[in-house]
Write a protein that holds these residues in place. Structure first.
Motif, PDB file in Angstrom:
ATOM      1  N   UNK D 295       0.719  -1.155   0.082  1.00 24.16           N
ATOM      2  CA  UNK D 295      -0.024   0.082  -0.033  1.00 24.16           C
ATOM      3  C   UNK D 295       0.690   1.048  -0.143  1.00 24.16           C
ATOM      4  N   UNK D 416       8.372 -18.209  -0.094  1.00 21.67           N
ATOM      5  CA  UNK D 416       7.883 -17.941  -1.226  1.00 21.67           C
ATOM      6  C   UNK D 416       6.494 -17.302  -1.606  1.00 21.67           C
ATOM      7  N   UNK D 417       5.697 -17.829  -0.641  1.00 25.28           N
ATOM      8  CA  UNK D 417       4.417 -17.149  -0.806  1.00 25.28           C
ATOM      9  C   UNK D 417       4.320 -15.732  -0.661  1.00 25.28           C
ATOM     10  N   UNK D 419       7.060 -13.885  -1.168  1.00 23.72           N
ATOM     11  CA  UNK D 419       7.590 -13.546  -2.597  1.00 23.72           C
ATOM     12  C   UNK D 419       6.594 -13.304  -3.912  1.00 23.72           C
ATOM     13  N   UNK D 420       5.691 -14.159  -3.881  1.00 24.82           N
ATOM     14  CA  UNK D 420       4.644 -14.105  -4.654  1.00 24.82           C
ATOM     15  C   UNK D 420       3.912 -12.772  -4.648  1.00 24.82           C
ATOM     16  N   UNK D 421       3.471 -12.360  -3.308  1.00 25.92           N
ATOM     17  CA  UNK D 421       2.861 -11.314  -3.160  1.00 25.92           C
ATOM     18  C   UNK D 421       3.743 -10.096  -3.390  1.00 25.92           C
ATOM     19  N   UNK D 423       5.500  -9.482  -5.921  1.00 25.21           N
ATOM     20  CA  UNK D 423       5.343  -9.248  -7.113  1.00 25.21           C
ATOM     21  C   UNK D 423       4.402  -8.291  -7.549  1.00 25.21           C
ATOM     22  N   UNK D 424       3.342  -8.173  -6.611  1.00 27.36           N
ATOM     23  CA  UNK D 424       2.016  -7.425  -6.941  1.00 27.36           C
ATOM     24  C   UNK D 424       2.426  -5.911  -6.798  1.00 27.36           C
ATOM     25  N   UNK D 427       5.056  -5.002  -9.653  1.00 23.71           N
ATOM     26  CA  UNK D 427       4.620  -4.782 -10.748  1.00 23.71           C
ATOM     27  C   UNK D 427       3.541  -3.465 -10.721  1.00 23.71           C
TER      28      UNK D 427
END
Lengths: 337, 175, 537, 481, 100
Positions: D295, D416-417, D419-421, D423-424, D427
């Motif tokens: 945020x 990993x979870x 690090x996926x977040x 990405x948001x 990006x």
């Protein structure tokens, strides 16, 4: 710690003696100051009270103690009361390690010879520096707690000055320490007994010390903090009566301390002047003479020199005395090595 | 006399410690920042006294020199320059004071209890090393041999502090 | 090293698009719209042509990897640039190259802004997808798997529909979440392999060989966790039922070519992953979870079909049909017998062809009228006859009409499923019935009702016109493929035979022995024994 | 006496790089007198110093302990020093024009930079809690000043103060913890601690553990792990951007060096005392850092939270504590130095003059006006998110691999979870650049030094991402030496 | 001499007071002073242990701690001075330009 009778009583006696001597010296100093300066300015000085005005200091003291103790309404009471104490206690505490003479039995009064200092730490010099650095709070807090402009400015100035000059002062003392290889006051004197007085190898150090000592005690020509024309009376403008007397005492006690340090460190303490040892003058008299000499210099300077400008004062402290003191240490260290 | 001896050797430290804690609390809870500084000064002097009792005369002297002669003077200067006529007493404490207090008190109590129960053995009979030739010489011997590297780093540190303090406070010369 | 051609054809096929993309990016200006389009098409088409020899030089007589290449990449980790294909990957590669140039061809008119970036990204995407299918090294596989996400993100995000940003990031996050789980599993295997063999390697074949050891010796929890990690990773990509929610968004918002690639190739990576990794490496653990997997697959079939039935948006309908079709594929895979897996692979190809074509079909009307609402159309067959024919063909292919490709795939899968457990096949068939329903209903609503005046008007203006040459050109290969598979699937099955049998052997080592015994006992009618199998168990 | 001097003299070659740096820093400092306005000359001097130090660094004998056991020269420290030097060089490049554009003196800035690097060097090599402490302070104080370097700027002041107060706070914890350990074990030497700690009697062992936990808190502050991270976003946002770039990598690297030195080497034998706590901290750090970053509107703040998250990932290396994990951490730091400094370089390029470019929205449409710059930023963002083929991917791959190898499945899954977040939010920048509305046309021209920085970092991020073998080999062989 | 543990409890409490000060006070200068209390607590520990272990390392350590304490105060006050120049306050309530 060995708390036996003798170890309690003797120091206590010593403390009392030293205390009395200091108070007495201060009285003498106030008188001497007026007289010496008067003579230098070709006038008579105090003449009314007692013969040649000899009782003038006593009269002054009585006046001070009997005056009303004014507390400014906006003052911070706690600090206002604390400040004079903070000024005077360290000033007296420093005398703890000053050796007024060699070991003595007080004319056979004691079985074992005892030192003429109240105590002899092996970190004596450091101790003096440490304790005397507390004295500055009396000034600072006194100036602040009066809650008045002039005292505050005076306090700030004087504190800044003292802090600034404490650095070269300490540095100037490092040279003799290196030569003596000890921090003990007694040890330093003894080292000089073996060789020469440290004023010879440490002449520049001595000069720096002298100049800084004058600044440390806020005396002319470095008496900016109490420059009457600018700041009325400096940090103690609002003080009166007993509390003022404390500040006054502290100032003179400080003068005596720095003189005593100079004597011990540079002028061989209680040692007789080389070549005059045959006179058999007691060590304590030698010491007193030397201290007196320094005190006289204080007065002499006051009578002779005009006051510095504040920025010049700071500049000369940082840009001249400190480098000189540093170079002095450096050279001394090289020689010792 | 014996009583006096045992008093000094035993209770002096407790007295010093108690006073130190009192003044330390004074530092934190004073309304007026100048009172805090005074309390801090007293704390430092008392701590120096504690050092003295623990055979660390040199450290005690350094403590006085560094704190009383240097640090606290800076504080007072800053206070006098900065916070004089400010209404700093409006909100003395944070909004989460109680929480912090509770947390810290809890931690301190827990740890203090743990410390209290530590089996540290009796005090050493002799402390030859640290009072050898007076603590100054012993400290110096260690400082300039074993700890020469940190000593040198400390010298760089002080240089950096000097540069930094000047950089931060000097008026900017605009080109 | 096993490469009949003697030159690195797989590398060429894989990286030719990248090369083209780089050249286009470097040497063509934004304004040279035509040059960009044609050169992109040329690159993709050449790529297709280069991939065709693979078909001919592939020797179907072995399950072993062919056209292999291997170079050290990160020796300290044992990572190699190792590529090679077997029959399964061969078919998928051909599908990829085919759809690749079709996708480019289909975007000539649809894409009007930022063309250069678009084609560059499409070509890069092509490389990523191809890499996934040729990789023989787990690490390489993973790299390609992830690399491909970025261009896809941009394709959806830049040229997509109104909710493109949401769809793009959702697609990316979902897939990435799956793939990192897969990464954990890969790493766990990697270290396990090192522990057992003392060799640092990511080679997939090495893991295949390790499979029996894992099944016998590794801790149960270890196996189960890895299995689940792989499962979730691939299931998101497929997408299987509870993980499918990214798919409708992504498909609907993506530009036509994006949807084609997405449906045609990207989804196959998930199934490919199951076939290539999960089943051979962790057969025992997979069998433990098999009922749940199959349950999800079947739910996917029915759920996809039901949701598709109620869609108002053509593209969404096709998207949900994908969920259903892929569920069927998964059912085939989890049948764990040659029929099921063969069928699943064929169905993957079919789905690529027919659903790809359906997306194109939707794209064509969208390109013309800028809406995908079924209600906006009606009676198009009258004004767009050629379009109607192709639409019809693809609808039928999708619902599995005999003679067209869909039938072959679905039938084989159902046979396999029936062989494994008849009830699976029965339930799945109901999904197919639903499939027929929604597709035909769609066709009816779009093509047969009364033409609205507006559409006639548009047709007259030349906006809602019938297919032009270019469009017919890109439908043709798909139509041909549909008929080919539908009418003469033998070459495909032949290519698949050995690899799939090998796979089944890996998963169920005694499968063929068991079958053999049955065949020996009853030489006449193997079908009868499908039912008899249950008694044996 | 002379014996001591000979020993010191014999050990001096070990600290040759540090000596060079100190001399160089002092010369640069004197630049304030003779080259007040000549930023370029001063920067050149700084670079020369850094390069000379780098050359000297590779001549230092490894595997030796000097200065009475207080200094350790080994492959481990060498790697950290290389990272720090590399970051230093990049930061010199990116700060030249930034300082010049804003009219701040360069001499003091670069001198402080060099001094802080000296501090980090000593941190990397420190083999004693005391050396660690004092060099940590050297580094920290230099950085405090650098953060507050824009003294006219309220944000810079505020950032500096917040950073300072919490940094000093953590120093207090460090020293208190160190004093407890000293009391319990009787030494502060890392190697001796490692030998002695396991053999403490029960009660004293508890005592030492409390000391360890205090130090954990302190180092948690320094590396901005979860409950101790509050300073980081403020400090990062308020600091001059080159300083932000610097402090997001170099001090963190040095802090991790001592973290490893203290916790893996010295307290490695009592790891079960602190591993659970650090694990919880790591999990919270990763979650908090990543989800709070989502945020953020300010890109510096966003990168600050991302750096918290990255610190969380890196703490996995400490928890695993195997040589492999340590190597992975080093690799991760290298990767992080490339991508993070690169990202900051682009923020700096955009905001060189007017502070424009510190909001994520300011990146809108960058792909149209500066396609190449946008593409490079894309690479950095991908790398930060850990998407191949970038160096960030290899960093994560290695690190998580090592963690898995040590059986830290839960931690890796969380990592990993999250690090996926991550990405948001990375990006979001990409989205702004490529998919955002077009702003008024605003092309940015790059100066030479900026080009060099961007090129170096982008090159590193991509090329190492595609062919990382040389880097791996370097780390591996150096680590073993 | 009194037991080591008593001294430790004392230093722990002193440390706690320091921590409290940093945490709850809003005046930057007092926060800084509280930091000094923390440092002193650590120093007392060091001196106590130096005596207990009869090793000088503790005392040397303490000297360095003082050095660092002085450095931190100098820099801290410089930062506060810079802050004061711009914001005219040393209350941390007003340090709220940075938040996210």
């Amino acid at each position: 710690m060995d708390f036996t009778m003798i170890n309690i009583v003797i120091p206590t006696v010593k403390i009392l003696i030293v205390f009395a001597v200091i108070l007495l010296s201060v009285l003498v100093m106030t008188y001497a100051e007026r007289k010496v300066i008067a003579f230098m300015q070709v006038r008579l000085g105090p003449m009314r009270v007692g013969p040649w005005g000899l009782l003038q200091p006593i009269a002054d003291a009585l006046k001070l103690f009997s005056k009303e103790d004014i507390i400014p309404t906006m003052a911070d009471k706690l600090v206002y009361f604390l400040a004079p104490t903070l000024a005077i206690v360290p000033a007296f505490l420093t005398f703890l390690v000053v050796p007024f003479g060699d070991q003595t039995t007080f004319f056979g009064l004691l079985k074992h010879p005892t030192s003429m200092a109240i105590s002899d730490f092996n970190i004596g010099l450091l101790y003096i520096l440490a304790i005397s650095s507390v004295g500055i709070y009396g000034i600072l807090l006194g100036g602040w707690s009066s809650n008045s402009k002039y005292p505050l400015l005076g306090a700030l100035r004087s504190a800044a000055q003292i802090v600034s000059y404490e650095v070269p002062l300490t540095l100037a003392l490092v040279g003799p320490i290196l030569l003596a290889n000890t921090l003990s006051m007694k040890g330093i004197v003894e080292a000089q007994a073996k060789g020469m007085w440290f004023i010879v190898p440490q002449f520049f150090g001595f000069l720096v010390y002298l100049a800084c000592a004058v600044a440390e005690t806020n005396r002319a020509p470095y008496d900016l903090p109490e420059a009457e024309q600018e700041l009325v009376a400096g940090f103690h403008t609002e003080y009166s009566g007993m509390k003022f007397a404390f500040f006054y005492l502290a100032e003179y006690a400080n003068m005596i301390v720095v003189s005593a340090i100079a004597t011990v460190v540079f002028l061989g303490g209680w040692l007789p002047v080389p070549g005059l040892a045959f006179l058999h003058i007691p060590a304590i008299i030698w010491f007193a003479l030397k201290v007196g000499f320094f005190l006289f210099i204080f007065l002499w300077l006051r009578a002779t020199y005009p006051r510095y400008r504040y920025d010049q004062l700071m500049q000369i402290g940082w840009k001249f005395f400190i480098p000189v003191a540093l170079i002095n240490i450096f050279v001394t260290a090289l020689l010792v090595l | 006399m014996e009583a006096l001896v045992s008093f000094f050797s035993h209770y002096m430290l407790y007295i010093l410690m108690g006073l130190t804690l009192l003044t330390a609390v004074g530092v934190v809870y004073s309304k007026n920042a100048v009172h805090s500084v005074v309390a801090l000064l007293l704390t430092m002097i008392l701590v120096a006294g504690i050092y003295l009792m623990l055979d660390a005369e040199f450290i005690a002297a350094v403590q006085l020199l560094v704190y009383a002669g240097g640090i606290i003077v800076l504080f007072v200067f800053m206070l006098l320059l900065v916070a004089l006529h400010k209404d700093e007493a409006q909100r003395l404490f944070n909004t989460y004071t109680v929480v912090s207090l509770g947390l810290v008190a809890f931690l301190v109590i827990v740890l203090a209890v743990v410390f209290f129960g530590m089996p540290f053995g009796p005090e050493p009979a002799t402390v030859t090393n640290i009072v050898k030739g007076g603590s100054t010489e012993a400290v110096a011997g260690t400082l300039y041999s074993t700890y020469i590297l940190p000593f040198e780093i400390a010298s760089i540190l002080l240089l950096v502090v000097m540069v930094g303090a000047i950089v931060l406070t000097k008026e900017r010369v605009k080109s | 090293m096993n490469n009949v051609l003697g030159f690195p054809i797989l590398t060429l096929v894989t990286f030719l698009p990248t090369l083209g993309a780089v050249l286009i990016a470097l040497f063509l200006k934004k304004e040279q719209s035509k040059a960009i389009k044609y050169s992109a098409f040329a690159v993709a088409f050449i790529d297709f042509l280069v991939s065709v020899p693979l078909w001919f030089y592939y020797s179907p007589g072995t399950w072993k990897m062919q056209f292999q290449e291997a170079h050290d990449w990160i020796p300290s980790l044992g990572v190699k640039y190792a590529v090679g294909i077997d029959g399964i990957s061969l078919l998928l590669i051909l599908l990829t190259t085919l759809l690749g140039f079709i996708a480019i061809l289909s975007s000539f008119k649809a894409i009007k802004e930022r063309e250069k970036e678009y084609y560059v990204l499409l070509l890069l995407l092509q490389t990523g997808m191809m890499g996934v299918f040729v990789a023989e090294d787990f690490f390489l596989f993973y790299v390609f798997w992830e690399v491909m996400l970025v261009p896809m993100y941009f394709l959806i995000g830049v040229w997509g529909g109104p909710r493109k940003l949401y769809a793009a990031i959702k697609f990316f996050l979902y897939t990435l979440a799956g793939s990192v789980l897969m990464l954990v599993a890969i790493l766990a295997l990697y270290f396990y392999n090192h522990q057992v063999t003392g060799v640092w390697t990511f080679n997939i074949q090495a893991y295949h060989q390790l499979a029996p050891y894992i099944a016998a010796n590794a801790g149960k929890t270890f196996q189960y966790l890895i299995t689940l990690a792989f499962f979730i990773g691939f299931a998101i990509k497929v997408p299987m039922f509870p993980f499918h929610t990214w798919l409708p968004d992504a498909h609907v918002e993506a530009p036509t070519a994006g949807s084609v690639i997405l449906a045609g190739v990207l989804l196959k990576m998930g199934t490919y992953g199951f076939i290539r990794f999960l089943l051979p490496i962790l057969p025992d653990a997979t069998k433990v979870f098999l009922p749940y997997f199959v349950f999800l697959a079947i739910v996917g079939i029915i759920y996809g079909a039901l949701v598709a039935l109620v869609q108002k948006d053509m593209k969404k309908l096709v998207a949900y049909s994908s969920v259903s079709h892929l569920g069927l594929c998964m059912l085939g895979v989890f049948a764990l017998n040659p029929n099921g897996i063969n069928g699943a692979i064929i169905q993957m190809i079919n789905h690529g062809v027919s659903t790809g074509a359906l997306f194109l079909i939707v794209g064509i009307v969208y390109e013309r009228k800028h809406t995908r609402m079924i209600s906006e159309y009606g009676g198009l067959s009258k004004i767009m006859p050629i379009y109607a024919v192709i639409f019809m063909l693809m609808t039928l292919s999708s619902i599995g009409l005999p003679g067209l490709n869909g039938f072959i795939g679905e039938f084989t899968i159902l046979a396999g499923a029936f062989q494994a457990k008849p009830i699976w096949a029965i339930i799945a068939t109901s999904g197919m019935v639903l499939g027929a329903a929604y597709m035909l209903w769609l066709y009816q609503r779009v093509m047969f009702n009364k033409v609205s005046d507006e559409n006639v008007e548009l047709n007259k203006k030349g906006i809602l016109s019938d297919l032009n040459g270019r469009e017919i050109a890109y439908f043709m290969p798909l139509v041909i493929a549909a008929f080919w598979i539908g009418l003469y699937p033998k070459p495909f099955f032949k290519i698949l035979e050995k690899p799939v049998n090998h796979l089944v052997e890996q998963v169920q080592p005694d499968f063929f022995k068991r079958e053999q015994v049955k065949f020996d006992l009853n030489k006449v009618k193997p079908v009868v024994h499908e039912g008899g199998e249950e008694e044996h168990e | 006496m002379s014996d001591i001097l000979t020993r010191i003299a014999a050990d001096t070659p070990l600290i040759l790089p540090e000596i060079i740096l100190v001399i160089g820093a002092t010369v640069v400092l004197f630049g304030a007198f003779f080259a007040r306005r000549n930023t370029r000359l001063i920067a050149a001097l700084t670079l020369v110093t850094l390069v000379a130090a780098a050359i000297a660094l590779f001549g230092v004998p490894l595997g030796k302990t000097g200065f009475f056991g207080l200094y350790r020269s080994d492959g481990f420290s060498l790697l950290f020093k290389v990272i720090v030097l590399w970051v230093g060089i990049l930061v010199v490049f990116i700060s030249m024009d930034y300082l010049e554009a804003r009219g701040y003196e360069a001499a003091e800035f670069f001198a402080l930079l060099l001094y802080s690097i000296v501090g980090m060097f000593f941190m990397a090599s420190a083999n004693d809690l005391l050396t660690i402490f004092i060099s940590l302070e050297l580094m920290a104080i230099s950085v405090y000043v650098m953060v507050g370097y824009f003294k006219d700027n309220e944000l810079s002041n505020e950032a500096s103060f917040k950073y300072f107060i919490l940094g000093a706070f953590s120093s207090g914890f460090f020293i208190f913890g160190a004093s407890l350990i000293y009391g319990a074990v009787g030494t502060t030497r890392i190697d001796l601690l490692a030998d002695k700690i396991p053999f403490l009697s029960g009660g004293i062992g508890v005592f030492a553990t409390i000391g360890v936990l205090f130090m954990l808190v302190a180092l948690g502050f320094k590396t901005a792990l979860f409950p101790f991270h509050q300073w980081a976003p403020d400090a990062y946002e308020g600091a001059p951007t080159p300083v932000t770039a610097f402090m997001s990598v170099a001090p963190k690297a040095a802090a991790f060096a001592i973290f490893l030195r203290v916790f893996v080497y010295a307290f490695g034998n009592v790891r079960y005392d602190w591993v659970p706590i650090l694990s919880v901290i790591a999990i919270m750090t990763m979650i908090w850092g990543n989800f709070t970053a989502i945020r953020q509107e300010n890109i510096k703040r966003m990168l600050a939270y991302s750096s918290i998250a990255h610190a969380g990932y890196m703490s996995l290396g400490i928890i695993a504590g195997t040589p492999m994990a340590i190597k992975s951490m080093i690799l991760y730091l290298v990767a992080y130095s490339f991508m993070n400094i690169g990202a900051f370089a682009i923020v700096i390029i955009l905001s060189r003059k007017d502070g424009y470019g510190e909001k994520i929205n300011d990146f809108n449409g960058l792909a149209h006006t500066n396609p190449l710059l946008a593409a490079i930023m894309l690479v950095f963002m991908l790398s930060l998110a850990g998407i191949p083929p970038t160096i960030g991917f290899f960093g994560k791959f290695y690190l998580f691999g090592a963690a898995i190898n040590s059986g830290l499945y839960l931690l890796v899954t969380v990592a990993l979870a999250t690090s996926v977040a991550s990405l948001y939010y990375y990006f979001r920048v990409v989205k702004a650049m490529y998919l955002g509305d077009m702003p008024a046309k605003r092309t940015v021209s790059l100066t030479l030094s900026e080009k060099v920085t961007v090129f170096l970092t982008a090159f590193g991020t991509l090329v190492v991402g595609i062919y990382p073998t040389p880097l791996f080999e370097f780390i591996k062989t150096t680590f073993l030496r | 001499m009194i037991p080591v543990t008593h001294m430790l409890v004392f230093s722990m409490i002193l440390f706690g007071i320091g921590v409290t000060g940093v945490l709850i006070r809003r005046n930057a200068l007092i926060m800084l002073m509280s930091l000094e209390l923390m440092m002193n607590a650590a120093n007392i520990n060091l001196i106590v242990f130096a005596r207990q272990l009869d090793s000088l390392a503790g005392q040397v350590f303490a000297i360095f701690v003082m050095c660092v304490a002085a450095s931190e105060v100098a820099i801290g006050l410089a930062i506060i001075a810079a802050l004061f120049k711009n914001k005219e306050t040393v209350q941390i309530d007003y340090l709220n330009d940075l938040k996210g």
